[in-house]
Design a protein around this motif. Structure first.
Motif, mmCIF file in Angstrom:
data_model
loop_
_atom_site.group_PDB
_atom_site.id
_atom_site.type_symbol
_atom_site.label_atom_id
_atom_site.label_comp_id
_atom_site.label_asym_id
_atom_site.label_seq_id
_atom_site.Cartn_x
_atom_site.Cartn_y
_atom_site.Cartn_z
ATOM 1 N N ASN A 76 0.823 -1.216 0.000
ATOM 2 C CA ASN A 76 0.000 0.000 0.000
ATOM 3 C C ASN A 76 0.856 1.264 0.000
ATOM 4 O OD1 ASN A 76 -2.580 -1.329 0.075
ATOM 5 N ND2 ASN A 76 -2.221 -1.760 2.248
ATOM 6 N N LEU A 77 1.945 1.218 -0.779
ATOM 7 C CA LEU A 77 2.828 2.374 -0.908
ATOM 8 C C LEU A 77 2.591 3.041 -2.260
ATOM 9 C CD1 LEU A 77 6.225 0.979 0.467
ATOM 10 C CD2 LEU A 77 4.467 2.281 1.688
ATOM 11 N N THR A 78 2.514 4.361 -2.243
ATOM 12 C CA THR A 78 2.289 5.124 -3.467
ATOM 13 C C THR A 78 3.550 5.897 -3.828
ATOM 14 O OG1 THR A 78 -0.051 5.395 -2.919
ATOM 15 C CG2 THR A 78 0.871 6.876 -4.587
ATOM 16 N N THR A 130 4.842 6.834 -0.181
ATOM 17 C CA THR A 130 3.870 7.228 0.834
ATOM 18 C C THR A 130 3.023 6.039 1.256
ATOM 19 O OG1 THR A 130 3.730 9.453 -0.108
ATOM 20 C CG2 THR A 130 1.961 8.780 1.373
ATOM 21 N N GLY A 131 2.976 5.806 2.570
ATOM 22 C CA GLY A 131 2.143 4.753 3.137
ATOM 23 C C GLY A 131 1.422 5.299 4.350
ATOM 24 N N GLY A 132 0.099 5.498 4.248
ATOM 25 C CA GLY A 132 -0.650 6.094 5.352
ATOM 26 C C GLY A 132 -0.183 7.509 5.612
ATOM 27 N N VAL A 154 17.989 10.775 2.473
ATOM 28 C CA VAL A 154 16.752 10.109 2.874
ATOM 29 C C VAL A 154 16.051 10.952 3.927
ATOM 30 C CG1 VAL A 154 15.730 8.045 3.911
ATOM 31 C CG2 VAL A 154 17.719 7.830 2.401
ATOM 32 N N THR A 155 14.739 11.165 3.736
ATOM 33 C CA THR A 155 13.938 11.887 4.718
ATOM 34 C C THR A 155 12.717 11.057 5.088
ATOM 35 O OG1 THR A 155 12.627 13.027 3.016
ATOM 36 C CG2 THR A 155 14.626 14.132 3.795
ATOM 37 N N ALA A 156 12.156 11.325 6.267
ATOM 38 C CA ALA A 156 10.913 10.693 6.711
ATOM 39 C C ALA A 156 10.011 11.792 7.242
ATOM 40 C CB ALA A 156 11.184 9.645 7.784
ATOM 41 N N THR A 206 10.770 1.534 8.678
ATOM 42 C CA THR A 206 9.892 2.700 8.615
ATOM 43 C C THR A 206 8.432 2.318 8.410
ATOM 44 O OG1 THR A 206 11.683 4.053 7.713
ATOM 45 C CG2 THR A 206 9.443 4.876 7.420
ATOM 46 N N PHE A 207 8.198 1.338 7.516
ATOM 47 C CA PHE A 207 6.820 0.971 7.186
ATOM 48 C C PHE A 207 6.334 -0.273 7.931
ATOM 49 C CE2 PHE A 207 8.089 3.418 3.347
ATOM 50 C CZ PHE A 207 7.116 4.413 3.430
ATOM 51 N N GLY A 208 7.154 -0.789 8.861
ATOM 52 C CA GLY A 208 6.735 -1.912 9.686
ATOM 53 C C GLY A 208 6.469 -3.184 8.909
#
Length: 229
Positions: A76-78, A130-132, A154-156, A206-208
């Motif tokens: 579910n990543l865009t 992007t995820g959630g 890399v950024t979050a 990061t996305f578990g």
């Protein structure tokens, strides 16, 4: 200080340069062997056969692999783009303008490795995943033809995680022969882009998830290079 062998900056130099990139951009394993070869330190500061002190465009394109797109969908990543990068949704092709860099090409017959050295810069462009509520940004890419690695920032969620992070492996064993476009630029197409172990670990944390694997194929790269006049 190194002495540079002066060559005319034009298609002849670009051809030699990119031909060197094709020969040197092999798998990560072979690049590592070149870097650690005992003979690498025996030839101190040899004169390069060709030197392009400044690159001036045009871009690096990556046509996304269907397996990579499926992996993003399952998580579910865009994907998105930032800065001057573009994404052609119809063909699944990302494009990052080349903003600078330099490359030296040494005689491969010498015991001096890597025999292609320098970097290809792509400042001011990148991609997002992007995820959630979480957005991971990968930008300001630098290609090192000597190590077959692509690094970047890399950024979050807008916060910097790191700079010069090892993001992608570049496997040049799948390269096509050197070509020239209608504008006389050197075109090198066919390098396979793969997720690095560092990037896989970062994205999984990061996305578990544990679905992003080391050496996951991202796509096929096409580098169109122009020497500054």
């Amino acid at each position: 200080m190194r002495k540079f062998y002066k060559v005319t900056v034009g298609m002849a130099a670009a051809t030699l340069l990119v031909g060197g990139l094709a020969a040197c951009s092999t798998s990560t394993e072979s690049s590592s062997n070149d870097e650690t070869s005992p003979s690498a330190s025996e030839e101190a500061d040899p004169t390069p056969l060709a030197s392009i002190p400044a690159l001036d465009g045009v871009d690096t394109q990556v046509t996304l692999d269907a397996g990579f797109v499926e992996a993003l969908t399952s998580l579910n990543l865009t994907p998105g783009v930032t800065g001057t990068a573009t994404l052609d949704a119809a063909t699944g092709t990302l494009a990052f303008p080349i903003t600078g860099g330099n490359v030296d090409y040494y005689d491969p017959e010498l015991d001096y490795r890597p025999y292609v050295q320098g970097e290809i810069d792509h400042m001011g462009s990148g991609i997002t995943l992007t995820g959630g509520d979480t957005v991971v940004g990968l930008s300001d890419f630098k290609i090192d033809p000597g190590t077959s690695r692509l690094t970047g920032t890399v950024t979050a969620n807008g916060e910097e995680v790191g700079t010069d992070v090892f993001i992608f492996n570049l496997d040049g064993t799948t390269l096509n022969p050197l070509a020239e476009d209608a504008d006389g630029n050197a075109v090198l197409e066919g390098t396979t882009v793969l997720v690095s172990s560092d990037a896989a670990a970062l994205l999984n944390e990061t996305f578990g998830t544990d679905a992003v694997t080391d050496e996951l194929v991202v796509g096929i790269a096409k580098i169109t290079a122009k020497a500054a006049e």
